[in-house]
Design a protein around this motif. Sequence first.
Motif, PDB file in Angstrom:
ATOM      1  N   VAL A 106       1.001  -0.745  -0.121  1.00  0.00           N
ATOM      2  CA  VAL A 106      -0.146  -0.166  -0.061  1.00  0.00           C
ATOM      3  C   VAL A 106       0.770   1.397  -0.217  1.00  0.00           C
ATOM      4  O   VAL A 106       1.599   1.238   1.317  1.00  0.00           O
ATOM      5  CB  VAL A 106      -1.134  -0.186   0.949  1.00  0.00           C
ATOM      6  CG1 VAL A 106      -1.810   1.563   1.374  1.00  0.00           C
ATOM      7  CG2 VAL A 106      -1.896  -1.203   1.664  1.00  0.00           C
ATOM      8  N   VAL A 111      -6.103   0.622  -6.932  1.00  0.00           N
ATOM      9  CA  VAL A 111      -6.108  -0.634  -6.659  1.00  0.00           C
ATOM     10  C   VAL A 111      -5.217  -1.581  -8.606  1.00  0.00           C
ATOM     11  O   VAL A 111      -6.291  -1.453  -9.436  1.00  0.00           O
ATOM     12  CB  VAL A 111      -7.220  -2.417  -6.439  1.00  0.00           C
ATOM     13  CG1 VAL A 111      -6.288  -3.709  -6.149  1.00  0.00           C
ATOM     14  CG2 VAL A 111      -7.694  -1.234  -4.833  1.00  0.00           C
ATOM     15  N   VAL A 171      -2.963   0.791  -3.630  1.00  0.00           N
ATOM     16  CA  VAL A 171      -3.094  -0.664  -3.206  1.00  0.00           C
ATOM     17  C   VAL A 171      -1.969  -1.591  -4.785  1.00  0.00           C
ATOM     18  O   VAL A 171      -2.930  -1.477  -5.975  1.00  0.00           O
ATOM     19  CB  VAL A 171      -3.719  -1.231  -3.004  1.00  0.00           C
ATOM     20  CG1 VAL A 171      -4.159  -2.982  -2.268  1.00  0.00           C
ATOM     21  CG2 VAL A 171      -4.744  -0.928  -1.848  1.00  0.00           C
ATOM     22  N   ASP A 226      -8.826   6.184  -4.352  1.00  0.00           N
ATOM     23  CA  ASP A 226      -7.936   4.852  -4.629  1.00  0.00           C
ATOM     24  C   ASP A 226      -7.778   3.838  -5.897  1.00  0.00           C
ATOM     25  O   ASP A 226      -8.880   4.392  -5.935  1.00  0.00           O
ATOM     26  CB  ASP A 226      -8.653   3.435  -2.853  1.00  0.00           C
ATOM     27  CG  ASP A 226      -8.123   4.127  -1.903  1.00  0.00           C
ATOM     28  OD1 ASP A 226      -7.839   4.773  -1.119  1.00  0.00           O
ATOM     29  OD2 ASP A 226      -8.637   4.034  -0.761  1.00  0.00           O
ATOM     30  N   THR A 239      -7.256  -3.734   3.232  1.00  0.00           N
ATOM     31  CA  THR A 239      -6.403  -2.986   2.788  1.00  0.00           C
ATOM     32  C   THR A 239      -7.274  -1.699   3.016  1.00  0.00           C
ATOM     33  O   THR A 239      -7.679  -0.439   2.302  1.00  0.00           O
ATOM     34  CB  THR A 239      -6.445  -2.481   1.462  1.00  0.00           C
ATOM     35  OG1 THR A 239      -6.825  -2.959   0.114  1.00  0.00           O
ATOM     36  CG2 THR A 239      -5.004  -3.239   1.491  1.00  0.00           C
TER      37      THR A 239
END
Length: 281
Positions: A28, A42, A69, A40, A102
């Motif tokens: 992260v 990913v 992430v 965020d 996460t």
Amino acid sequence: MTTAPSSPNTTHELTVRTDDGADLAVTVLAPLAGTPSAADVVLVHGWAHTRRVWGTVADRLIRAGHRVVLYDQRGHGASTLGRTPVSVERLAADLAAVLGETDARESVVVGHSGGGFAALSYAATSPSASRLRGLVLLGTAAHGQDTPDSEVKMMGSAVFSKALRRPWLGRKLLGSTMGKDVDPVVRDVNRQLFAAAVPRVRAEFFRCTRGWDVREALKSVTVPAVVLHGELDKVIDIALAQTLAEVVPGARFEAVPDAGHMLPLERPLLAVSAVSELASR
């Protein structure tokens, strides 16, 4: 399992344990201090790669204020295989586990190739898919991945692995996976990633999509998506990516001139731009 949230300007390493006993190695990355807060993101890599493939993408994203992430898919890099057989559905469950552990909410998921398969399956079938803000799909498809026995056998071959460890030969063997005018250093990163993959794992992953078809389930997905595909992609036919974009309501399709299959390495800034497009909606 997880540990305390990361603080600004830190890299936080953790392990996510899946319900079938796989340990997924996760990184992260906190956004750089002073940048505006953004969604965020990913990042899900393709088969025979690792989270290392996202280096440039991840760097640009944290500079733009995103918390990022990224993780090694099971059996790749520092992640282990679990007890259940490899399947796209299993990989979607892994993604769900990473998102949950996460606390990646309202996130944009970026999936390349097999990582795109996992992202699509998650978006189409997971009860927690409402946490998504958008999908960026690179060099991927929703069906048509019936890898022939000859290719599966090659992926699992110790001879193929040995050849990949020889730089000049490995780059030649993987030459068709990339497009025109790619920096030799980038080509060698691609070779190194393939060479490091466990042969049995490569074979299992390339075999697992036979008969897989998520098109019907995707028709009900309301998450906005950007589909990027290299015009010179010889791994996944561009027509399959166009079909994917037609199936997902409201998806935008973009063909990338002179690019092949390895868009995270060949055109990383396009992925960053697509994330910004979706995150700003």
